[in-house]
Design a protein around this motif. Structure first.
Motif, mmCIF file in Angstrom:
data_model
loop_
_atom_site.group_PDB
_atom_site.id
_atom_site.type_symbol
_atom_site.label_atom_id
_atom_site.label_comp_id
_atom_site.label_asym_id
_atom_site.label_seq_id
_atom_site.Cartn_x
_atom_site.Cartn_y
_atom_site.Cartn_z
ATOM 1 N N ALA A 138 26.779 3.558 33.614
ATOM 2 C CA ALA A 138 27.750 2.640 34.204
ATOM 3 C C ALA A 138 29.101 2.868 33.529
ATOM 4 N N PHE A 139 30.164 2.458 34.219
ATOM 5 C CA PHE A 139 31.515 2.752 33.731
ATOM 6 C C PHE A 139 32.404 1.518 33.868
ATOM 7 N N VAL A 140 33.238 1.300 32.846
ATOM 8 C CA VAL A 140 34.209 0.218 32.898
ATOM 9 C C VAL A 140 35.450 0.669 32.144
ATOM 10 N N ARG A 141 36.619 0.280 32.669
ATOM 11 C CA ARG A 141 37.845 0.588 31.944
ATOM 12 C C ARG A 141 38.653 -0.677 31.693
ATOM 13 N N PRO A 142 38.539 -1.240 30.490
ATOM 14 C CA PRO A 142 39.445 -2.324 30.105
ATOM 15 C C PRO A 142 40.742 -1.719 29.593
ATOM 16 N N ARG A 143 41.834 -2.383 29.878
ATOM 17 C CA ARG A 143 43.127 -1.810 29.467
ATOM 18 C C ARG A 143 43.982 -2.877 28.811
ATOM 19 N N TYR A 144 44.612 -2.476 27.696
ATOM 20 C CA TYR A 144 45.561 -3.363 27.024
ATOM 21 C C TYR A 144 46.877 -3.381 27.802
ATOM 22 N N VAL A 145 47.399 -4.581 28.025
ATOM 23 C CA VAL A 145 48.680 -4.751 28.695
ATOM 24 C C VAL A 145 49.625 -5.443 27.724
ATOM 25 N N LYS A 146 50.854 -4.978 27.652
ATOM 26 C CA LYS A 146 51.864 -5.562 26.768
ATOM 27 C C LYS A 146 51.410 -5.548 25.311
ATOM 28 N N VAL A 147 50.977 -4.405 24.861
ATOM 29 C CA VAL A 147 50.606 -4.261 23.467
ATOM 30 C C VAL A 147 51.060 -2.891 22.999
ATOM 31 N N SER A 148 51.562 -2.804 21.800
ATOM 32 C CA SER A 148 52.091 -1.541 21.312
ATOM 33 C C SER A 148 51.066 -0.826 20.449
ATOM 34 N N TYR A 149 51.307 0.447 20.203
ATOM 35 C CA TYR A 149 50.430 1.269 19.381
ATOM 36 C C TYR A 149 50.258 0.644 17.995
ATOM 37 N N ARG A 150 49.011 0.544 17.544
ATOM 38 C CA ARG A 150 48.632 0.000 16.240
ATOM 39 C C ARG A 150 49.005 -1.478 16.083
ATOM 40 N N ASP A 151 49.177 -2.204 17.180
ATOM 41 C CA ASP A 151 49.413 -3.644 17.086
ATOM 42 C C ASP A 151 48.474 -4.332 18.070
ATOM 43 N N HIS A 152 47.322 -4.738 17.571
ATOM 44 C CA HIS A 152 46.365 -5.465 18.392
ATOM 45 C C HIS A 152 46.217 -6.887 17.887
ATOM 46 N N SER A 153 47.329 -7.453 17.405
ATOM 47 C CA SER A 153 47.325 -8.836 16.950
ATOM 48 C C SER A 153 46.958 -9.746 18.113
ATOM 49 N N GLU A 154 46.144 -10.748 17.831
ATOM 50 C CA GLU A 154 45.586 -11.589 18.889
ATOM 51 C C GLU A 154 46.641 -12.149 19.862
ATOM 52 N N PRO A 155 47.781 -12.712 19.387
ATOM 53 C CA PRO A 155 48.726 -13.291 20.340
ATOM 54 C C PRO A 155 49.336 -12.266 21.289
ATOM 55 N N THR A 156 49.349 -10.980 20.908
ATOM 56 C CA THR A 156 50.007 -9.980 21.744
ATOM 57 C C THR A 156 49.055 -9.342 22.742
ATOM 58 N N ILE A 157 47.761 -9.634 22.643
ATOM 59 C CA ILE A 157 46.779 -8.915 23.448
ATOM 60 C C ILE A 157 46.656 -9.509 24.844
ATOM 61 N N VAL A 158 46.786 -8.662 25.837
ATOM 62 C CA VAL A 158 46.404 -8.997 27.200
ATOM 63 C C VAL A 158 45.491 -7.878 27.666
ATOM 64 N N LEU A 159 44.274 -8.221 28.067
ATOM 65 C CA LEU A 159 43.297 -7.222 28.482
ATOM 66 C C LEU A 159 42.871 -7.484 29.917
ATOM 67 N N LYS A 160 42.748 -6.431 30.677
ATOM 68 C CA LYS A 160 42.193 -6.578 32.019
ATOM 69 C C LYS A 160 41.334 -5.358 32.331
ATOM 70 N N VAL A 161 40.389 -5.546 33.241
ATOM 71 C CA VAL A 161 39.524 -4.448 33.658
ATOM 72 C C VAL A 161 40.143 -3.774 34.871
ATOM 73 N N ASP A 162 40.511 -2.501 34.702
ATOM 74 C CA ASP A 162 41.125 -1.741 35.786
ATOM 75 C C ASP A 162 40.097 -1.108 36.717
ATOM 76 N N TYR A 163 38.923 -0.830 36.169
ATOM 77 C CA TYR A 163 37.929 -0.060 36.930
ATOM 78 C C TYR A 163 36.537 -0.406 36.430
ATOM 79 N N ARG A 164 35.608 -0.551 37.370
ATOM 80 C CA ARG A 164 34.194 -0.730 37.020
ATOM 81 C C ARG A 164 33.346 -0.015 38.064
ATOM 82 N N GLU A 165 32.293 0.588 37.590
ATOM 83 C CA GLU A 165 31.369 1.261 38.503
ATOM 84 C C GLU A 165 29.960 0.965 37.987
ATOM 85 N N PHE A 166 29.340 -0.031 38.605
ATOM 86 C CA PHE A 166 28.063 -0.547 38.136
ATOM 87 C C PHE A 166 26.931 -0.315 39.134
ATOM 88 N N SER A 167 27.092 0.644 40.027
ATOM 89 C CA SER A 167 26.100 0.838 41.092
ATOM 90 C C SER A 167 24.740 1.280 40.569
#
Length: 367
Positions: A138-167
């Motif tokens: 199975a395949f899933v692609r979560p993607r960070y939105v509005k976050v910079s390289y090496r900065d995954h601080s909780e307030p800056t994180i926006v995550l969404k799933v761009d792609y899923r293939e669960f057939s």
């Protein structure tokens, strides 16, 4: 299982006991596991302290030369990286099968979850199919939105799933999910697993067992444990490569031991980090690891080809190499961060990084 005990020569000036105490390295949290398996170059450890080992979660550390090299040598990229990942996975698959339900289950009940783009690089799916035959993928692609390289601080994180293939997920079944990935905060795992669990509920299926593999931090593992428990998974088994890492202030750098470069850079505050690691593994890492450096690095960009669910893309290999060199240079400037023998390691690593940059640039293969 494993190899004969080899004497490791520590760098001149290194006091291992002082290093362990100074950096809060938790060598007392692990114990060697003895399995009747003949695997050259592999030693398996169990993390023997709660909350990393209890009736619900079992955590193991896989020590193989290939994993140590990936963690210490950020100039290992492209085909060299994939080759080491595959060798590592082939060695790891036997203890994974022995210590989980994989070895006793039908391959049709096993679902390998690819978290795109980086996770397929671990090559666990290849080793798994070599060992037991065709499995469901199975395949899933979560993607960070509005976050910079090496900065995954909780307030800056926006995550969404761009792609899923669960057939491939079967209906009305109890399944085993195998999930290799780099687990720093566990946020990517959380959104990926919740997406998978939701699909399973729609199909009337249930994830009975979850198996993790890769570079894993203490913080990330506990977050995944909480998510799995909330969906009534019966068992979680984690196989961490090299160590159960410390996590830096930026929630990105997965450090074996050493200064928190991200905290110094942001606030000029000096703090040391230490992972959970076997003392024997630490002895192997000390002569080659730059204290404070992220072990998996930018695992996506270390790879040449990446599948995002829609198309193949090239990893920014040169960008990874250059950024790593900049981080090492930054660590060198922090007062008290490195002892003279550690600075020698940093300089050797910089030399290898610059040589790899020159090699790839001169070939014109990667821009």
């Amino acid at each position: 299982m494993g190899r004969a005990k080899i004497s490791v020569e520590l760098p001149e000036g290194c006091d291992l006991e002082e290093l362990i105490e100074q950096n809060h390295v938790k060598t007392e949290f692990v114990e060697k596991v003895h399995l009747d398996l003949d695997i050259r170059g592999l030693i398996l450890y169990r993390v023997n302290k709660e909350p990393y080992f209890d009736e619900f979660l079992e955590t193991y550390i896989i020590d193989v030369p290939e994993a140590r090299e990936i963690a210490a040598y950020q100039h290992i990229v492209g085909g060299e990286l994939i080759s080491r990942c595959l060798n590592c996975a082939r060695k790891a698959i036997k203890p994974i099968a022995e210590l989980t339900s994989i070895g006793k289950s039908s391959p049709s009940r096993i679902v390998h979850l690819h978290v795109l783009r980086a996770a397929p690089g671990y090559q666990l799916h290849t080793a798994l199919e070599e060992a037991i035959g065709k499995i469901r993928q199975a395949f899933v692609r979560p993607r960070y939105v509005k976050v910079s390289y090496r900065d995954h601080s909780e307030p800056t994180i926006v995550l969404k799933v761009d792609y899923r293939e669960f057939s491939s997920i079967p209906a009305g079944e109890e399944i085993i999910v195998v999930k290799p990935d780099t687990e720093a905060t566990g946020r990517t795992a959380e959104i990926s697993l919740k997406s998978l669990f939701k699909k399973c509920e729609e199909l009337g299926s249930r994830v009975k067992e979850l198996i993790l593999y890769g570079f894993i931090s203490e913080k990330g593992l506990l977050r995944i444990k909480e998510v799995a428990a909330s969906f009534e998974v019966e068992k979680v088994t984690a196989f961490a490569l090299v160590d159960l890492t410390a996590l830096a202030h930026n929630n990105y750098d997965m450090v074996l031991y050493g200064v928190d470069e991200s905290l110094w850079k942001e606030r000029k505050e000096f703090s040391r980090l230490g992972s959970i690691i076997a003392e024997e593994t630490l002895k192997y890492m000390v002569p080659i690891y730059v204290p404070g450096l992220d072990q998996p690095g930018d695992f996506s960009e270390r790879q040449r080809r990446l599948w995002d669910g829609k198309k193949w893309a090239e990893g920014d290999v040169l960008g990874h190499l250059r950024r790593t060199a900049e981080i090492i240079e930054s660590i060198k400037t922090i007062p008290g961060a490195l002892e003279p023998w550690q600075e020698e390691i940093a300089n050797r690593q910089l030399k290898m990084l610059y040589m790899k940059i020159e090699e790839l640039s001169s070939k014109g293969e990667i821009s």
